[in-house]
Each structure stands twice: as C-alpha cells, then as structure tokens.
Design a protein around this motif. Structure first.
Motif, PDB file in Angstrom:
ATOM      1  N   PRO A 133      42.055  13.069  -5.005  1.00  0.00           N
ATOM      2  CA  PRO A 133      42.206  12.550  -3.523  1.00  0.00           C
ATOM      3  C   PRO A 133      42.616  12.943  -2.933  1.00  0.00           C
ATOM      4  O   PRO A 133      43.649  14.430  -3.541  1.00  0.00           O
ATOM      5  N   ALA A 134      42.988  13.005  -1.227  1.00  0.00           N
ATOM      6  CA  ALA A 134      44.149  13.520  -0.524  1.00  0.00           C
ATOM      7  C   ALA A 134      45.161  14.398  -0.966  1.00  0.00           C
ATOM      8  O   ALA A 134      45.395  15.108  -0.348  1.00  0.00           O
ATOM      9  N   GLU A 135      46.119  13.354  -1.272  1.00  0.00           N
ATOM     10  CA  GLU A 135      47.097  12.852  -1.715  1.00  0.00           C
ATOM     11  C   GLU A 135      47.460  13.663  -2.940  1.00  0.00           C
ATOM     12  O   GLU A 135      48.748  15.287  -2.751  1.00  0.00           O
ATOM     13  N   ARG A 136      46.306  14.739  -3.485  1.00  0.00           N
ATOM     14  CA  ARG A 136      46.472  15.111  -4.932  1.00  0.00           C
ATOM     15  C   ARG A 136      46.134  16.706  -4.315  1.00  0.00           C
ATOM     16  O   ARG A 136      46.250  17.857  -5.248  1.00  0.00           O
ATOM     17  N   ARG A 137      45.388  17.000  -3.500  1.00  0.00           N
ATOM     18  CA  ARG A 137      44.503  18.159  -2.924  1.00  0.00           C
ATOM     19  C   ARG A 137      45.740  19.698  -2.759  1.00  0.00           C
ATOM     20  O   ARG A 137      45.882  20.891  -3.139  1.00  0.00           O
ATOM     21  N   PRO A 138      46.901  18.969  -2.203  1.00  0.00           N
ATOM     22  CA  PRO A 138      47.874  20.551  -2.047  1.00  0.00           C
ATOM     23  C   PRO A 138      47.856  21.142  -2.842  1.00  0.00           C
ATOM     24  O   PRO A 138      48.020  22.448  -2.958  1.00  0.00           O
ATOM     25  N   ALA A 139      48.653  20.443  -4.151  1.00  0.00           N
ATOM     26  CA  ALA A 139      48.879  21.151  -5.168  1.00  0.00           C
ATOM     27  C   ALA A 139      47.421  21.247  -6.031  1.00  0.00           C
ATOM     28  O   ALA A 139      47.666  22.677  -6.607  1.00  0.00           O
ATOM     29  N   ALA A 140      46.187  21.540  -6.072  1.00  0.00           N
ATOM     30  CA  ALA A 140      45.409  21.522  -5.970  1.00  0.00           C
ATOM     31  C   ALA A 140      45.087  22.813  -5.625  1.00  0.00           C
ATOM     32  O   ALA A 140      44.675  23.800  -5.811  1.00  0.00           O
ATOM     33  N   TYR A 141      44.782  23.062  -4.176  1.00  0.00           N
ATOM     34  CA  TYR A 141      44.290  24.075  -3.743  1.00  0.00           C
ATOM     35  C   TYR A 141      45.670  24.579  -3.623  1.00  0.00           C
ATOM     36  O   TYR A 141      45.390  26.371  -2.978  1.00  0.00           O
ATOM     37  N   GLY A 142      46.392  24.617  -3.750  1.00  0.00           N
ATOM     38  CA  GLY A 142      47.860  25.661  -4.086  1.00  0.00           C
ATOM     39  C   GLY A 142      48.047  26.941  -5.387  1.00  0.00           C
ATOM     40  O   GLY A 142      48.307  27.833  -5.203  1.00  0.00           O
ATOM     41  N   LEU A 143      46.871  25.464  -6.280  1.00  0.00           N
ATOM     42  CA  LEU A 143      46.942  26.351  -7.539  1.00  0.00           C
ATOM     43  C   LEU A 143      46.280  27.052  -7.366  1.00  0.00           C
ATOM     44  O   LEU A 143      46.120  28.814  -8.132  1.00  0.00           O
ATOM     45  N   VAL A 144      44.952  26.951  -7.151  1.00  0.00           N
ATOM     46  CA  VAL A 144      43.809  27.782  -6.495  1.00  0.00           C
ATOM     47  C   VAL A 144      43.821  28.915  -5.750  1.00  0.00           C
ATOM     48  O   VAL A 144      43.426  30.558  -6.366  1.00  0.00           O
ATOM     49  N   ALA A 145      44.634  28.341  -4.930  1.00  0.00           N
ATOM     50  CA  ALA A 145      45.177  30.183  -3.828  1.00  0.00           C
ATOM     51  C   ALA A 145      46.119  30.762  -4.518  1.00  0.00           C
ATOM     52  O   ALA A 145      45.888  32.001  -4.905  1.00  0.00           O
ATOM     53  N   ALA A 146      46.727  30.063  -5.183  1.00  0.00           N
ATOM     54  CA  ALA A 146      47.996  31.476  -6.123  1.00  0.00           C
ATOM     55  C   ALA A 146      46.863  32.002  -7.466  1.00  0.00           C
ATOM     56  O   ALA A 146      47.332  33.677  -6.949  1.00  0.00           O
ATOM     57  N   ALA A 147      45.931  31.589  -7.620  1.00  0.00           N
ATOM     58  CA  ALA A 147      44.918  32.038  -8.904  1.00  0.00           C
ATOM     59  C   ALA A 147      44.879  33.690  -7.925  1.00  0.00           C
ATOM     60  O   ALA A 147      44.771  34.322  -8.985  1.00  0.00           O
ATOM     61  N   GLY A 148      44.514  33.163  -6.792  1.00  0.00           N
ATOM     62  CA  GLY A 148      43.828  34.790  -6.156  1.00  0.00           C
ATOM     63  C   GLY A 148      44.351  35.350  -5.822  1.00  0.00           C
ATOM     64  O   GLY A 148      44.064  36.424  -6.654  1.00  0.00           O
ATOM     65  N   ALA A 149      46.016  34.723  -5.501  1.00  0.00           N
ATOM     66  CA  ALA A 149      47.262  35.831  -5.159  1.00  0.00           C
ATOM     67  C   ALA A 149      47.457  36.997  -6.404  1.00  0.00           C
ATOM     68  O   ALA A 149      47.698  38.072  -6.006  1.00  0.00           O
TER      69      ALA A 149
END
Length: 535
Positions: A133-149
């Motif tokens: 859901p929208a309110e959990r996406r910042p944390a989800a996208y943050g982890l995914v982006a962090a994995a790439g970086a």
C-alpha cells in the motif's frame, strides 16, 4: 489512486527481499568487473578496449530497451516480465561465465543481460507498487534502491576478491545461482493483470530505443572523442566532435517519439508506449529529475574516488572496495530507517537534506585531498554521500509512483530506469572528462613553471598531452621516464607535477559534481511535502 492492502508479515518481507535481490543483481553487473577488465581481456583473448566496448554495449542495450521493457510488463503481466527477464539474464550470465572469446562475451554480457535487465528493472518498480500500500512504499522503495546502490559499492570488492583468489568467471556463475533463488521465491509475488491487454507501439518503441541509444552512445564516447573539440585521431563532423551530433540526433529522435505518442493519444489509436500526459505531471517529473541528479553524482563519485584510491594511493582492488563500505552502511541505514522512524516526514525536506549531504560530502572530500593524505580521508565524505543517497532513495521511488495511477506503474518503472541510466552515463563521462582536462592543464602548467625541466622536455610533454593524457600512477610515470632516459632531477620534477595535477583533476571533477548537487536543489520544489496514503 487505488490503494492495496498488500501482504503482511513474513510474506511481505520475503517479497521485498526478492525484489531487492533482483535490484542488487542488476546493479552489481555495472560495477563488479571494473577492477577486472585487464584479467577478462587476457582470458578471452581481446584487448582492454574490447572489454570496455562490451561494457558500453551493455549500457546501450539497457538504455534502448528500458522504456519498451516497462510496456512489456503491462502486456504480459509484471511478474511474468520479471521472471522472463530473470531467465534471460541468467542465460546471459551463464553464457558470459563460459565465454571463450569476445563475441560470446558480447552475446551473454552485453545483449542477453541487457535485455533481461530492461525487463526486470521496470517490473520491480511496478511490483512494489502492486504488492504494498501507498504508506508502506517509501520503506519498500528505499530498501530496493539501497540494494542497488550497495551493489555498486560492493561491486569492486566482490570483483577484486573473485579475480584475486578465483576467477572473474565465478562472479557470473554466482549470478546464475542468485537468479535461480529469485525465480524460486518470485512465485509468492502477486500481480494484478488487467482485463485489457495493450498492444506494443512498435514505431514508438523503435523511435524511443534509437533516441536513447544514440544519445547515450554519444555520451559514452565523449572520453575518447571529446565533447566539442575532436581529440587527436578522433573523427570530426564539420569540425566538431561526433558526440555533439549524436546527442543532438538523440534529442531530436526523442522529440519525434513524443510527437508520435501524442498523435496516438489524439487519434485514440493503439496504446502509446508513454502517455505524454505523464511528462506534464509536476510531481512525476520532479521525481525523475532528482533520480537523474542522484545517479549523476553517485556514479561520478564512484568513478573519481576509486581512481584516487587505486592509482594515486596505490591501493589494491580489495583495499579500494573496503574503503567504499562506509558509504554502503549509511546508505542502507538512511534508506530503511527514515521511512520506519519518520513515516510522516515531508519528502521534500528529506530530499533537500539528502542533496545537502551529497554536496557536503563532495566539498569535504575536495577540501581533504592533499599530497600527504591517506585513504582514511574518504571515510567522512563517504558517510555523508551514503547518507544523502539513502535519504533520496527512501523517498523518490514512492514520489514517482504515487504521482500516477497504479496501472501506469510499469511505464513509470521504464521511464525511471531510463533516466537513472542516463544520469549514470553522463555522471561518469562528465566526471572523467573534467578530471582529464584539468589534469592535462595542471600538468602542463606545472612543468612549464619548473626551471628544472628543459624546454625540449616541455615541448615534448605538450605534444604528448595533445595526443591524449591518462591518469597515471607515480610508478607508471617513473617507468615511462626511465624508458625515455630522463635524468633523475627532471624525472622527480615530472613526478611532482604529475602528483599535483592528479589532485587538481580530482578536485575539478568533485567540484562539477558539487555544482550538480547545487543545481538539483532548484528542482526540489516539485517534490511533494506530504507522504502518499492509500485511499
């Protein structure tokens, strides 16, 4: 925007880690072999230029097919696109690990892995939107982006370990195993496929692929050909470097692509590859702009700092990789902890603070560079750069996806990854060209002002610089001077000039990256001040 309840507890974590593993794998391939280029070239019977060409081709394939790859997810389903992409990528990794020569390496590494990445990366963005859901996406996208970086930061260390103690081939063999695990876990990912199946806009896909491909190719060749003035022995079109013409041609093709897409929308024919209305969305374009600057600065730093550590200070690949770890730690911490402990924080404020942290890291590193400085000087700047990158990662994915309906998330993924690919290419090329230009100018000025260096040596150096200068270690320069029969006094003067020029080049590259951070601040007003919520 329609909200989704999404999975809870253990299934949610498993889905998130599966998607993060996919992002990690895609980013790893962009950095893992940079420390092993010579070993790979020797093993497959080619030159360093041939391997650099393979890396360039991999970047081009991703740039060309990223936007069409996002549309494929809408056509066949995001999870299916993700799994098919993983299969293609796994086949490419296996082919690369067994490659006996350069053509097979190009097939596996550059083509198959590039096509796989073009399907996987947009699907990851859409699957996060579809499973959380929208309110959990910042944390989800943050982890995914962090994995790439983190993969970008760990790549040189992993590549160095494999090349030193095993073989570079084991890196790609290991990727095959990771792909198999991802495919096994991907069955738990849910995917809502619409009843309507859009058709692929083939004309738009061709125009988009050509436009992005031509533009990125021009950027990638800037180091060899020159940005505006052609380098010696480089081709010239009407007295200007082909880089200018290729970039202009790319921009014109992209403009033609957007006009074609607008025409499709007006006539209600077919399904456009990109809805032009997306690019009029202030929040969406603001998020894309921040993605562009984030990756421009990050990849510029990852080009400049390893050069300083490995060449100026003489660190090994393993030692260089270890010095990048502070960035990974603060990046991962910021990307995951900001959404967890500050779920209602203003995205605009976090993004601005993240950019300030990036700017501070570049400035501190630029100020700390000194002839007597050791490798420890990168620690504090890297902590700041990691903190800034993690702060941006914690917000930007959610910002772009929440700006459009969920059914457009695959398109968003394609555009977003095309923009990050563009930022990465420009960041690396810009930092490299500024570094070399400043180094050449500083070195020439240094030897001209040194009375110990004879006039004939100065003239010869000027000619050599016109033919192209490289970032040389003291050992490499001393060896060249010994072969030329230069006496000790002149050789020492040249070594001192080279050491000073290296630092000047590094400072100039970091200064342009700092300028990019300052420029990015002007676009942060497009970032929203409140977090997205499910409705």
């Amino acid at each position: 925007m329609t909200g989704r309840q999404g999975p809870a507890g253990e299934p949610a974590r498993l889905i998130l880690w599966t998607l993060a593993a996919g992002q990690f794998l895609m980013a790893l391939d962009s950095s893992v072999m940079n420390v092993s280029i010579a070993a790979v070239a020797d093993d497959v019977g080619t030159t360093v230029t041939g391997i650099q060409g393979a890396i360039t081709a991999y970047t081009l394939v991703m740039a060309m097919f990223m936007v069409p790859g996002g549309k494929v997810g809408a056509l066949i389903g995001r999870r299916r696109a993700f799994t098919i992409g993983c299969c293609i990528y796994g086949c490419g990794s296996l082919t690369t690990s067994l490659a006996p020569n350069l053509p097979v390496l190009l097939l596996g590494w550059s083509f198959l892995e590039g096509i796989g990445a073009a399907l996987i990366l947009p699907a990851i963005v859409a699957l996060v939107a579809g499973n959380f859901p929208a309110e959990r996406r910042p944390a989800a996208y943050g982890l995914v982006a962090a994995a790439g970086a983190v993969a970008i930061a760990l790549g040189p260390l992993i590549g160095g370990l494999a090349t030193t103690y095993l073989s570079w081939r084991w890196v790609f063999a290991g990727e095959v195993l990771v792909v198999l695990v991802i495919l096994l876990l991907a069955r738990r990912i849910s995917d809502a496929v619409g009843a309507e199946r859009p058709r692929i806009d083939l004309v738009g896909a061709a125009l988009c692929a050509l436009g992005l491909g031509v533009f990125v190719y021009g950027v990638l060749r800037s180091g060899e050909w020159g940005w505006f003035r052609p380098k010696p022995d480089a081709p010239a079109w009407l007295g200007i470097s082909p880089v200018v013409w290729l970039m202009l041609a790319g921009v014109l093709l992209i403009r033609l692509f957007l006009a074609w897409e607008a025409r499709l929308v007006e006539r209600h024919r077919d399904d456009p590859l990109i809805d032009p209305a997306l690019l009029r969305n202030r929040q969406f374009t603001g998020g894309l702009t921040m993605f562009f600057f984030q990756y421009l600065v990050l990849m510029g730093v990852f080009f400049v700092v390893p050069l300083y550590l490995s060449i100026a200070l003489g660190l090994s690949a393993l030692e260089t990789g270890a010095r990048l770890l502070p960035l990974s730690l603060t990046l991962l911490a910021a990307a995951t902890l900001i959404p967890r402990f500050l779920p209602d924080v203003s995205p605009r404020r976090v993004v601005r603070l993240g950019i300030l942290a990036l700017l501070a890291g570049a400035v501190v590193l630029m100020a700390a560079l000194d002839a007597d400085a050791g490798a420890e000087i990168v620690t504090i700047p890297f902590l700041l750069i990691g903190l800034g990158t993690g702060a941006l990662a914690s917000q930007l994915g959610s910002v772009t996806v929440s700006a459009v309906p969920d059914e457009k998330s695959a398109e968003v993924g394609g555009i977003q990854n095309a923009v990050t690919n563009l930022g990465s290419s420009i960041g690396t090329a810009l930092a490299g060209s500024i570094l070399i230009a400043a180094l050449a100018s500083s070195f020439l000025a240094g030897i001209e002002q040194n009375p110990a260096i004879p006039a004939e040596v100065e003239n010869r150096a000027a000619v050599e610089i016109q033919d192209g200068v490289t970032f040389l270690s003291d050992a490499q320069l001393k060896s060249a001077l010994d072969e030329a029969g230069v006496d000790d006094e002149v050789a020492q003067a040249a070594l001192d000039a080279n050491a000073d020029a290296r630092l000047d080049g590094l400072r100039a590259a970091l200064a342009i990256l700092g300028f990019a951070c300052a420029l990015a601040m002007f676009f942060t007003s497009r970032i929203p001040t409140s977090q997205p919520r499910s409705t």
